[in-house]
Design an enzyme around this catalytic site. Structure first.
Site, PDB file in Angstrom:
ATOM      1  N   CYS A 115      47.357  22.759   2.819  1.00  0.00           N
ATOM      2  CA  CYS A 115      47.440  23.649   1.658  1.00  0.00           C
ATOM      3  C   CYS A 115      47.966  25.037   2.015  1.00  0.00           C
ATOM      4  O   CYS A 115      48.424  25.770   1.135  1.00  0.00           O
ATOM      5  CB  CYS A 115      46.081  23.763   0.976  1.00  0.00           C
ATOM      6  SG  CYS A 115      45.474  22.200   0.312  1.00  0.00           S
ATOM      7  N   HIS A 252      46.448  30.250  -3.427  1.00  0.00           N
ATOM      8  CA  HIS A 252      46.521  28.790  -3.459  1.00  0.00           C
ATOM      9  C   HIS A 252      45.594  28.298  -4.561  1.00  0.00           C
ATOM     10  O   HIS A 252      44.442  28.727  -4.670  1.00  0.00           O
ATOM     11  CB  HIS A 252      46.094  28.221  -2.109  1.00  0.00           C
ATOM     12  CG  HIS A 252      45.827  26.754  -2.121  1.00  0.00           C
ATOM     13  ND1 HIS A 252      46.712  25.842  -2.653  1.00  0.00           N
ATOM     14  CD2 HIS A 252      44.743  26.038  -1.687  1.00  0.00           C
ATOM     15  CE1 HIS A 252      46.195  24.631  -2.541  1.00  0.00           C
ATOM     16  NE2 HIS A 252      45.003  24.726  -1.965  1.00  0.00           N
ATOM     17  N   ASN A 282      45.185  20.911  -7.687  1.00  0.00           N
ATOM     18  CA  ASN A 282      45.536  21.354  -6.342  1.00  0.00           C
ATOM     19  C   ASN A 282      46.755  20.570  -5.873  1.00  0.00           C
ATOM     20  O   ASN A 282      46.664  19.378  -5.574  1.00  0.00           O
ATOM     21  CB  ASN A 282      44.345  21.117  -5.398  1.00  0.00           C
ATOM     22  CG  ASN A 282      44.602  21.600  -3.984  1.00  0.00           C
ATOM     23  OD1 ASN A 282      45.737  21.896  -3.616  1.00  0.00           O
ATOM     24  ND2 ASN A 282      43.552  21.652  -3.181  1.00  0.00           N
TER      25      ASN A 282
END
Length: 325
Positions: A115, A252, A282
């Protein structure tokens, strides 16, 4: 004294057409819209179609970024693609994008930091541009996380989605002041002691399979806020700025609770936070460039704005980037 800065010329994104809502997920796994929204802030996510690969998503985003920048693909001499879901074990998905753009010069490679991948890729491209090794770079985050989800595991399958985002960077000479356009500072970290808290239980060397995402959600949450604030404080110290100077915070998009807690701890006003986790879920390395694209398209992020990026991912990896749009 002047400085070479990596200036953003344009950005672009791509989301697969299929939208998977929380309500639809609740028909397949023991969960509910209320449960997912309360714990994550996610309401829906996009899922790549059969035969739609990470390279396809990345190519769409790259073309959109080039169009937004108003430049020809042939002027790109570096492609750094952040992904944890490549088309193949090798070659790099970046070379498929390079070929798709008709580029046969320069370099293209993948980068894996889960990520945190886009921030790591941005820092990597920035360093190459500032040395003079390359002039223009495409930095892409692209993922098809739906391919590595265990759809019976409600702790993970509700969290992730597919998508891609990209930015075009150009090396430009700037005055060497905090008011410079471009990337002002980047800070990267990793700590492999935490790898068992968020990982995929497969790989070519270990199991000869792709595997599925496994996560200790509470442990990830526990570490996230502290790690995120650590690299942001470093960015403030390195640039002589503070939370008050930030125009936009683009984190993020993993979990709204983590984002809210981080912004609160750093004293960043809620109205400065760009949130897309509710619509995208996500998307790992794609989440920051997707969020950037949304905020640029709707007019929030404008030329001259000071933009703070941060991410944390499996490994653990985490990082920040501070740039003036």
């Amino acid at each position: 004294m002047t400085a070479i800065r990596s200036v953003v010329l344009g950005c672009g994104s791509y989301l697969p057409q299929r939208i998977l809502t929380n309500a639809e997920l609740a028909t397949k796994v023991d969960t509910s819209d209320e449960w997912i929204v309360q714990r994550t802030g996610i309401r829906q996510r996009h899922i790549a179609a059969e035969g739609e690969f990470t390279s396809h998503l990345a190519l769409h985003a790259a073309k959109a970024a080039l169009a937004h920048a108003g430049i020809d693909a042939q002027s790109i001499d570096l492609i750094v693609l952040a992904t944890s879901t490549p088309d193949n074990t090798f070659p790099a998905t970046a070379v498929a994008v390079q070929a798709g753009l008709g580029i046969d010069h320069g370099a293209a490679f993948d980068l894996q930091a889960v990520c945190s991948g886009f921030v790591f890729a941005l820092a990597t491209a920035d360093n190459f541009l500032r040395t003079g090794a390359f002039k223009r770079a495409l930095v892409i985050g692209a993922e098809t996380f739906s391919r590595i989800l265990d759809w019976t595991d409600r702790a993970t399958c509700v969290l992730f989605g597919d998508g891609a985002g990209a930015v075009v960077l150009e090396a430009q000479e700037q005055p060497g002041e905090p008011s410079d356009r471009g990337i002002l500072t980047t800070h990267l970290r990793s700590d492999g002691r935490h790898q068992s808290k968020l990982y995929v239980d497969g790989g070519p060397s270990s199991t000869r399979t792709v595997g599925y995402i496994r996560m200790e959600g509470r442990e990830v949450f526990k570490h996230a806020v502290g790690m995120i604030t650590d690299v942001i404080v470093d960015a403030f110290d390195a640039s002589g700025t503070s939370a008050d100077d930030i125009d936009w915070f683009v984190p993020h998009q993993a979990n709204k609770r983590i984002i809210d807690a981080s912004a609160h701890k750093l004293h960043i006003a809620p109205e400065k936070v760009v949130l897309t986790v509710d619509r995208h879920g996500n998307t790992s390395a794609a989440s920051i460039p997707l969020a950037l694209s949304v905020a640029v398209a709707d007019g929030r992020i404008k030329r001259g704005d000071l933009v703070l990026l941060e991410a944390m991912g499996g490994g653990f990896t985490w990082g920040s980037a501070l740039l003036r749009w």
